[in-house]
Design an enzyme around this catalytic site. Structure first.
Site, PDB file in Angstrom:
ATOM      1  N   GLU A   1      58.697   0.572  11.819  1.00  0.00           N
ATOM      2  CA  GLU A   1      59.438   2.285  12.052  1.00  0.00           C
ATOM      3  C   GLU A   1      59.359   3.228  11.367  1.00  0.00           C
ATOM      4  OE1 GLU A   1      60.229  -1.245  13.050  1.00  0.00           O
ATOM      5  OE2 GLU A   1      59.913  -1.280  15.289  1.00  0.00           O
TER       6      GLU A   1
ATOM      7  N   HIS B   1      67.403  -3.881  23.610  1.00  0.00           N
ATOM      8  CA  HIS B   1      66.279  -3.515  24.764  1.00  0.00           C
ATOM      9  C   HIS B   1      67.767  -2.525  25.579  1.00  0.00           C
ATOM     10  CE1 HIS B   1      64.638  -7.248  23.640  1.00  0.00           C
ATOM     11  NE2 HIS B   1      63.473  -6.345  23.386  1.00  0.00           N
TER      12      HIS B   1
HETATM   13  C1  LIG Z   1      61.674  -3.751  14.795  1.00  0.00           C
HETATM   14  C2  LIG Z   1      61.451  -3.834  16.207  1.00  0.00           C
HETATM   15  N1  LIG Z   1      60.484  -3.269  16.653  1.00  0.00           N
HETATM   16  C3  LIG Z   1      59.615  -3.733  17.938  1.00  0.00           C
HETATM   17  C4  LIG Z   1      60.231  -4.373  18.857  1.00  0.00           C
HETATM   18  C5  LIG Z   1      59.731  -5.139  20.172  1.00  0.00           C
HETATM   19  N2  LIG Z   1      58.472  -6.291  19.885  1.00  0.00           N
HETATM   20  C6  LIG Z   1      58.946  -7.168  20.290  1.00  0.00           C
HETATM   21  S1  LIG Z   1      58.042  -8.357  19.826  1.00  0.00           S
HETATM   22  C7  LIG Z   1      57.004  -7.572  19.146  1.00  0.00           C
HETATM   23  C8  LIG Z   1      56.064  -7.904  18.279  1.00  0.00           C
HETATM   24  C9  LIG Z   1      56.407  -9.544  17.486  1.00  0.00           C
HETATM   25  O1  LIG Z   1      54.497  -9.682  16.603  1.00  0.00           O
HETATM   26  P1  LIG Z   1      54.892 -10.727  15.835  1.00  0.00           P
HETATM   27  O2  LIG Z   1      55.800 -10.489  15.217  1.00  0.00           O
HETATM   28  O3  LIG Z   1      53.570 -10.897  15.463  1.00  0.00           O
HETATM   29  O4  LIG Z   1      55.401 -12.016  16.607  1.00  0.00           O
HETATM   30  P2  LIG Z   1      55.553 -12.972  17.911  1.00  0.00           P
HETATM   31  O5  LIG Z   1      55.326 -12.413  19.234  1.00  0.00           O
HETATM   32  O6  LIG Z   1      53.321 -12.691  18.100  1.00  0.00           O
HETATM   33  O7  LIG Z   1      55.523 -13.999  17.749  1.00  0.00           O
HETATM   34  C10 LIG Z   1      57.503  -5.826  19.430  1.00  0.00           C
HETATM   35  C11 LIG Z   1      57.083  -4.915  18.334  1.00  0.00           C
HETATM   36  C12 LIG Z   1      61.118  -5.695  18.202  1.00  0.00           C
HETATM   37  N3  LIG Z   1      61.755  -5.894  18.936  1.00  0.00           N
HETATM   38  N4  LIG Z   1      62.272  -5.399  17.392  1.00  0.00           N
END
Ligand SMILES: Cc1ncc(C[n+]2csc(CCOP(=O)(O)OP(=O)(O)O)c2C)c(N)n1
Ligand SMILES: Cc1ncc(C[n+]2csc(CCOP(=O)(O)OP(=O)(O)O)c2C)c(N)n1
Ligand SMILES: [Mg+2]
Ligand SMILES: [Mg+2]
Lengths: 352, 381, 381, 352
Positions: free
Chosen positions: A87, A156
């Protein structure tokens, strides 16, 4: 700045709406709030080549709430960009893009995930104009879905608009209707300064209303009187507008005539509309989802007593989230101001 | 250390890095030539298998509960259970686990009950409560924020002389882009703490593929920037993941000579299904791609491996299925029986509630007394 | 590309990384065997030298102005002027500069007047104003925050087809620990933007030495984590810094084949003096250490180099000193003559002031009218 | 919670004090505020082995303001730690250290540099107790020098206490005297929850007062009445306490009897002391450095009208920083509330 009673009487109460847009007789489409956000982005991107959208999953995926749907297909990968998951990087890069003449619209996936970008927002986006004595400016928009009630864990469900409203140099707006959503998006994109657009995701799909196809602005800094009344003023915004209107209707039956003002612009505040309404009623409640202490309800109460103490007949009642983190969803409806709480609070004010 | 290092990259991935890539089972579940199977006895191997099967069934049930509207949004783990179970199997009870929202199976193996896993999905206020003696943190939802915290926990253990333990911290591929990943790993290198960071590279952060997440050749290579160990492992090979994690934990607790304690493990895997039950992966990726990965399925590979050794019999497999189903059903029943008092909102904000919070609690109590609970269950919108 | 790469590490540093280490002048200012001097004519070389001398004199004057209480806290650059001047010499006028609080000379060479450099130190409200046509950002004080912004500026230039330009972004060694460094560099790699990041590794972040800042072997090697070019250069060798920067800028604007545009340059150098005029380095470091670096002084090395080529004569050197002194004096006089209206507080907060801000301005105006300015100059404390 | 008038009449007005500590007849040393902070850290580290200090330049260098002087020599590199330059890392690591049973005291070098750590502070430090239903807690302290007037650029002069006070789960305190500094540090270190200690660096060395050698706590959540008065209440904190007291003395000559309340604890607020004082005077001003809009002045005004509207004879006057970034230092004294502004504001309140 003055109030615009734009005739929108606020959201109807039927919760579930179809997922298909309907075109009404005048050619204005019936859109949900999130569709109107998306429509606003489409219109602005069509109008101005320098407008671009960036963030996590805003491209092919069209945004986790579909707020950027079809933008990628329409405007391509250069103007609708899936960024890495970072972010501060998104907001920092958007500041740089602004300096290069772009008009970036950055999405934070949820308000609760905007804090890593807090430094870039408050220390730079907000202040580069002042620091450079007007040489550089940051005409960017940061959109973020905010607020509770969607059965999701705490992060959220944040509603910390006060964090942003306290920083000089930022503007903060939040729509409560589809029509306002499109108009506020347009005004924010065109504004020469950074604007944080808080989108009440609880009502993203709560109802539809006709939204003009052509582009238009809802001027930043203007509140909307959603219901006129003589006895008591309710100042609210976003998803709290509807329960406030419901409470107002219920109280009407008891003979209490409530004026409901949807602030729409949280920074700058439309002080004039607030003061005018209060001078008429002499009583007020503020309804917001955020924790009470140091929330914007405090600012509104302080403003009222500064501008209109002599009219004041009762304390400004703060009907708000509690000074606790948002609970898990089984009891989140006890945390958020419900019509029942709003009604009770207004009665207390009237009976003071 | 006789474990066979894969000679080249995973067939399903395409990088040219020089980081070692560890595999023990081949795609079909046979032990690769020259590879050494970890020192686990039959019971242990079977228990690992059972946990993996349980994880898969749990996932299926949770998805269906969500479809029925009984629980909130759920983050599935199918395809990733092998890595989750194997990493937790490598932990001792004293070790600490920092999970994300997806590591249900990793938490379960490290001591969190199945009904506890379901609690937050039912929205119960106690959803994230962790029982005494279970060294697991509540799931981390803000991406990568657990990384510096896990580092700090490991640091604190070192400072207080608890050298019998290490911290294992999960993160996703997307998480590697966050500043907190960087700051946490950099601190880990500088303070040389007993922590193992497992990046579950499931190829996507929601819709964003790993190759749009970073231009670095692998995730493991990022370890170089922090002076910590980096290793890649086939994340669909539970034995390889177990072995790599075990070694990293050993080094964390007992580094030899100038070895550094912390390790960044990149476990190369794939999310078979949706990011969460709110997600539709067909919008951003090809089913064919998923098929390639499913051919290397951890459940199948472990089953083949165990059958080939005579450890898994048809009978045992059936017993496992039965136990697993019963366990899951029981967990659901127990989670559904739970209730939450609205008063819980005001608890545990501080050790001692502030006066204001007490007033607010009284305010809500008064409203509930006056109007009952019905008006509070109105759907907001 | 015939520039000689240093065969091994800088004598003053001690790493074992494999990253190339670029030097053109040896410690005494002689061209190293096989090294090629950048294609700069005598005028240009002399101008570079004059700017370096000016930087050193400016630093001395600024420190003494601070001691006299005429200006606020100042961040000296002695020892680092060579790198600052050389990087800016490699820029074209279209290129953009993102400086920190220490890059006075880099800003000057890229078009910021000397009196402008002094303005913020006198606290004038216009201190950070940047004249039209000078492509320099106000100094960045919050560490590393400029990195993602510089990346974004370069990205925007690319998107708008301004392919004639690149962005040069300075940062310190301490800055590499911040999340913003990571996020900015990672974005730069993914979006492949025309940006050059110069890490002025002056061995310290205030009191913290580089080896407590990170356990990575060099800073340049961190480039690997982002899939961007990494290079180390002797930061006290202006010719080497110039050459490395020039090449990076060229690649940023015109990458060949699959080359990537962004580069992370680690310019290995030393802060001879205090972090700022509020700092006392004797508390945390040895004078002897500083001496080792002073032996490789950029002013001396450039002088020797230019003298050996007959470009710098005694006469020219004297003329340079005179010009430099006069310029600095003039800048001080001009900065001291400046005044700031308190009204300036309310300007440029937004393009159009809010009503509230106008009211606040009126409030202050009224107070000043009523009470005069004297009560406002009372020292708070 | 109730007010403690601890006899400290607030800072004397002589600005320059010698750099050497003086021991008075009772054995209490005369310390400056920053020395008292340092003394508080010494005492706590001596008392409890689990207390440690970490941050940028807090070790060998003893802190850029010397607030951690000699701790490194006394307690060694394990308990007094120079970290890499990364605020989110510092706060995140401190959370982890807390979970391991340590009591970390993290320093942010200036409040303006704490924003990179905002997410760790508000999303985790503040909420891990609630999230884990009391299983885990984060008994850490985050110290940060704050406020303007030191002739440094904008980021060094921030006063955004409202950001932290709005987050449930955090506590926020700020001392205005050396004695309180030591006592608040002690109470914060011992508190089972995360506490943000804001240190008014403008008065770090402004004056000395006797500070007991032994350890003691100033309870969190309690305000101090610095000057009793009947006509009007001034609520303030940190470096604004002194100009408020000066203004009070000047107004006394005009026959206006001002009560000056130093809040000390900004979260939780000592509502009782605020309300009691206001009920006595019926008039109030809030003095703070932060921008006015959505600053804590708003919360105090809102609280007053909630608790004591019937006593209110004039609007609560907000005498604050302006809604603009802190200017460069030539005009910063126009931005910060000076005695002249405070005097004028109080008069306005009294004459309302
Ligand atoms: C700081 C933050 N930004 C955005 C989100 C929204 N979000 C939840 S899961 C996700 C993707 C995460 O990807 P990854 O780290 O590859 O883990 P995965 O879900 O694939 O296990 C996002 C963008 C969040 N939870 N926290
Ligand atoms: C985000 C942030 N944290 C802390 C500071 C305080 N600070 C100013 S300079 C500095 C050290 C910077 O070191 P480095 O990046 O190596 O640059 P140098 O000063 O050596 O040129 C620190 C900690 C700051 N300006 N910004
Ligand atoms: Mg992933
Ligand atoms: Mg440095």
């Amino acid at each position: 700045m003055s109030a615009t009673d734009d005739g929108t009487r606020g959201p109807p109460t039927d919760a579930a709406v179809s997922d298909e847009a309907v075109t009404d007789s005048d050619g204005a489409e019936e859109l949900t709030l999130v569709e109107a956000v998306c429509d606003g982005l489409h219109t602005e991107m069509a109008r101005d080549d320098s407008v671009m959208v960036l963030g996590e999953d805003v491209g092919k995926n069209g945004g986790v709430f579909r707020a950027t749907e079809a933008l990628y297909e329409e405007y391509g990968a250069d103007r609708v960009v899936d960024t890495p998951l970072a972010e501060s990087g998104i907001v920092g890069a958007s500041i740089g893009l602004s300096l290069a003449g772009m008009r970036p619209v950055a999405e934070m996936q949820f308000m609760g995930f905007s804090y890593p970008a807090f430094d870039q927002l408050v220390s730079h986006a907000a202040r580069l104009r002042a620091r450079s004595r007007g040489q550089y400016s940051v005409p960017m928009v940061v959109r973020m879905p905010y607020g509770g009630g969607i059965k999701a864990p705490e992060h959220h469900s944040e509603s910390k608009e006060a964090f942003f409203a306290h920083e000089p140099g930022l503007k903060v707006v939040t729509p409560s209707t589809p029509r306002d959503a499109k108009g506020l998006i347009a005004a924010s994109v065109r504004d020469p300064d950074p604007v944080v657009v808080l989108e009440p995701k609880l009502i993203y799909r709560a109802f539809r209303e006709p939204v003009p196809e052509e582009s238009y602005e809802i001027p930043l800094g203007t509140a909307a009187v959603r219901r006129e009344g003589e006895d008591v003023s309710v100042f609210t915004w976003g998803a709290m507008t509807q329960p406030s209107l419901i409470a107002a209707e219920e109280l009407a039956a008891e003979g209490i005539d409530v004026e409901v003002v949807d602030l729409r612009s949280l920074s700058p505040l439309d002080t004039e509309t607030i003061a005018d309404s209060f001078k008429k009623t002499g009583r007020a409640a503020v309804v917001h989802e955020a924790p009470r202490t140091a929330g914007l309800g405090a600012e509104i109460a302080a403003t009222i007593q500064e501008e209109a103490l002599v009219y004041q007949e009762a304390p400004v009642k703060r009907i708000t989230g509690y000074d606790a983190p948002m609970p898990l969803h089984a009891v989140e409806n006890y945390y958020l101001p419900q019509a029942v709480r709003i009604r009770d609070g207004i009665r207390e004010t009237v009976e003071f | 250390m006789n474990t066979q290092y894969g000679p080249g990259p995973h067939e399903g991935s395409n990088d040219e890095s020089e980081t070692e890539y560890v595999q023990i089972l081949d795609a079909d579940g046979n032990v690769r030539p020259g590879a050494e199977v970890p020192e686990l006895d039959d019971e242990e191997l079977l228990a690992m298998y059972e946990a993996i099967v349980l994880a898969r069934r749990f996932d299926q049930r949770a998805i269906s509960l969500q479809r029925q509207g009984r629980i909130a949004t759920y983050a599935p783990m199918t395809g990733q259970e092998g890595a989750q179970v194997a990493t937790s199997f490598a932990l001792s009870g004293e070790d600490w686990l920092f999970p994300t929202y997806r590591e249900h199976a990793a938490k379960y193996v490290h001591g969190v009950s199945l009904s506890s896993l379901l609690q937050p999905l039912y929205g119960h206020r106690d959803g994230y409560a962790i029982p005494d003696g279970v060294n697991v943190m509540p799931e981390y939802i803000p991406i990568a924020t657990q990384v510096p915290q896990a580092m700090g926990k490991a640091w604190g253990d070192l400072l207080t002389g608890r050298t019998d333990r290490a911290v294992l911290c999960h993160l996703g591929d997307g998480a590697t882009s966050e500043g907190d990943f960087h700051e946490g790993l950099n601190f880990a290198g500088v303070f040389d703490v007993p922590a193992v960071f497992v990046c579950n590279n499931n190829q996507y952060a929601i819709s964003t593929p790993s190759d749009r997440q970073t231009a670095s050749e692998t995730i493991a290579v990022k370890a170089t920037a922090y002076g910590v160990e980096g290793v890649r492992v086939d994340g669909l090979d539970p034995l390889a993941v177990y072995e790599v994690t075990r070694r990293a934990l050993t080094r964390a607790k007992n580094p030899i000579d100038d070895e550094r304690r912390p390790t960044l493990i990149e476990a190369v895997q794939y999310r078979y299904g949706a990011h969460t039950t709110s997600d539709d992966p067909s919008v951003y990726r090809d089913e064919e791609e998923a098929e390639l990965w499913r051919e290397r399925d951890p459940v199948d590979r472990m089953a083949t491996f165990l059958e080939s050794r005579g450890i898994l019999t048809e009978e045992r497999a059936a017993a496992i299925e039965d136990r697993v189903e019963a366990q899951i059903q029981e967990a659901i029943d127990s989670a559904e029986a739970d209730e939450t008092e609205p008063d819980a909102i005001f608890e545990h904000v501080y050790e001692e509630p502030s006066e204001r919070l007490d007033q607010q609690r009284a305010e809500l109590d008064r409203l509930r007394e006056k109007y009952g609970d019905d008006p509070f269950s109105e759907v907001l919108q």
